[in-house]
Design an enzyme around this catalytic site. Structure first.
Site, short mmCIF file in Angstrom:
data_model
loop_
_atom_site.label_atom_id
_atom_site.label_comp_id
_atom_site.label_asym_id
_atom_site.label_seq_id
_atom_site.Cartn_x
_atom_site.Cartn_y
_atom_site.Cartn_z
N SER A 52 4.07 -4.63 12.41
CA SER A 52 4.76 -5.91 12.26
C SER A 52 5.25 -6.45 13.60
O SER A 52 5.47 -5.69 14.55
CB SER A 52 5.94 -5.76 11.31
OG SER A 52 5.52 -5.28 10.06
N1 SAH Z 1 5.93 -0.42 8.78
C1 SAH Z 1 4.65 -0.52 9.44
C2 SAH Z 1 3.90 -1.76 9.05
C3 SAH Z 1 2.83 -1.36 8.15
S1 SAH Z 1 1.79 -2.59 7.45
C4 SAH Z 1 4.79 -0.38 10.94
O1 SAH Z 1 5.91 -0.32 11.43
O2 SAH Z 1 3.76 -0.25 11.61
C5 SAH Z 1 1.97 -2.14 5.74
C6 SAH Z 1 1.50 -0.77 5.36
O3 SAH Z 1 1.71 -0.64 3.96
C7 SAH Z 1 0.02 -0.50 5.58
O4 SAH Z 1 -0.12 0.62 6.41
C8 SAH Z 1 -0.52 -0.24 4.19
O5 SAH Z 1 -1.55 0.72 4.15
C9 SAH Z 1 0.72 0.22 3.46
N2 SAH Z 1 0.68 0.10 2.00
C10 SAH Z 1 0.21 -0.93 1.27
N3 SAH Z 1 0.38 -0.67 -0.04
C11 SAH Z 1 0.98 0.55 -0.13
C12 SAH Z 1 1.42 1.35 -1.22
N4 SAH Z 1 1.28 0.97 -2.50
N5 SAH Z 1 1.99 2.54 -0.95
C13 SAH Z 1 2.14 2.96 0.34
N6 SAH Z 1 1.75 2.23 1.42
C14 SAH Z 1 1.17 1.05 1.18
#
Ligand code: SAH
Length: 217
Positions: A52
């Site tokens: 993000s």
């Molecule tokens: N917090 C992260 C941003 C990640 S983007 C950072 O600091 O880099 C969102 C993430 O959510 C992705 O990696 C995606 O694979 C994950 N995601 C999406 N749906 C999900 C679910 N149902 N359970 C766990 N992770 C999930």
């Protein structure tokens, strides 16, 4: 980044600013994009996901009202950057990621930074939370859901705070839900765009991939 993108835009929680100044964001960004590590935007990571935008990480962290010892559930580990910021503040983080390669890479990074003791990363669908480990004082969902999942609000401790992007795939509202006894206060905190939460209380698997989610609009 901290002065211009965060403090300059109204992030006032010193713990958040100090933590984000301390965590080397370049360690969470793919090698070919390192020169963009401190850009004012989300960046692509592996598995078609994103790290993000710094401002969005700061805003979501601030909305959680973090403090040392706070028990936080994160859904969407991604690069591990958000978890690292929370751990740096002293929170104890349980983070769920559906893509095992992302979870593994994040684990290694946090270990290298000496933060692994405060963060547990598990692989799976986190869209229903982790009822067996509830209640949590904070829940942060870093992927967009169509509606606030009841399963997550049910896992908030009294006074606990849930921060989650809610809305259709192309544009969401950053929502804060605060538990007050058996009631819930909802605050809308501004527009944003995130990759979809894929799972039982999220979107279906084929949810579209947008190029730069995880930022303000
Ligand atoms: N917090 C992260 C941003 C990640 S983007 C950072 O600091 O880099 C969102 C993430 O959510 C992705 O990696 C995606 O694979 C994950 N995601 C999406 N749906 C999900 C679910 N149902 N359970 C766990 N992770 C999930």
């Amino acid at each position: 980044m901290v002065e211009r993108q965060l403090r300059g835009r109204g992030i006032a929680d010193e713990q958040v600013l100090v933590a984000m100044a301390a965590i080397p964001r370049e360690r969470f960004v793919p090698p070919d994009l390192r020169r963009h590590s401190y850009f004012d935007d989300a960046l692509p990571i592996a598995s078609g996901q994103t790290i993000s935008q710094p401002y969005m990480v700061a805003r979501m962290t601030e909305l959680l009202e973090p403090r040392p010892g706070l028990r936080v559930l994160e859904i969407g580990t991604g690069s591990g950057y958000q978890a690292a910021v929370l751990a740096q503040i002293g929170c104890s983080v349980l983070s769920v990621e559906r893509h095992a390669p992302l979870a593994n890479a994040a684990r290694i990074r946090l270990e290298e930074l000496g933060l692994a003791g405060s963060v547990t990363i598990v692989v799976g669908d986190g869209s229903l939370g982790r009822p067996e480990e509830a209640p949590f004082e904070g829940i942060i969902v870093t992927a967009a859901a169509p509606a606030v999942p009841d399963a997550l609000t049910a896992q908030l401790a009294d006074g606990g705070r849930l921060v989650i992007p809610i809305g259709p795939r192309r544009r969401q509202e950053l929502v804060l839900v605060v538990r007050r006894g058996d009631g819930f206060e909802r605050h809308d905190c501004g527009p944003c765009v995130f990759v979809p939460l894929v799972g039982e209380s999220g979107f279906a698997e084929e949810a579209a991939r947008r190029r730069w989610p995880g930022r303000i609009l």
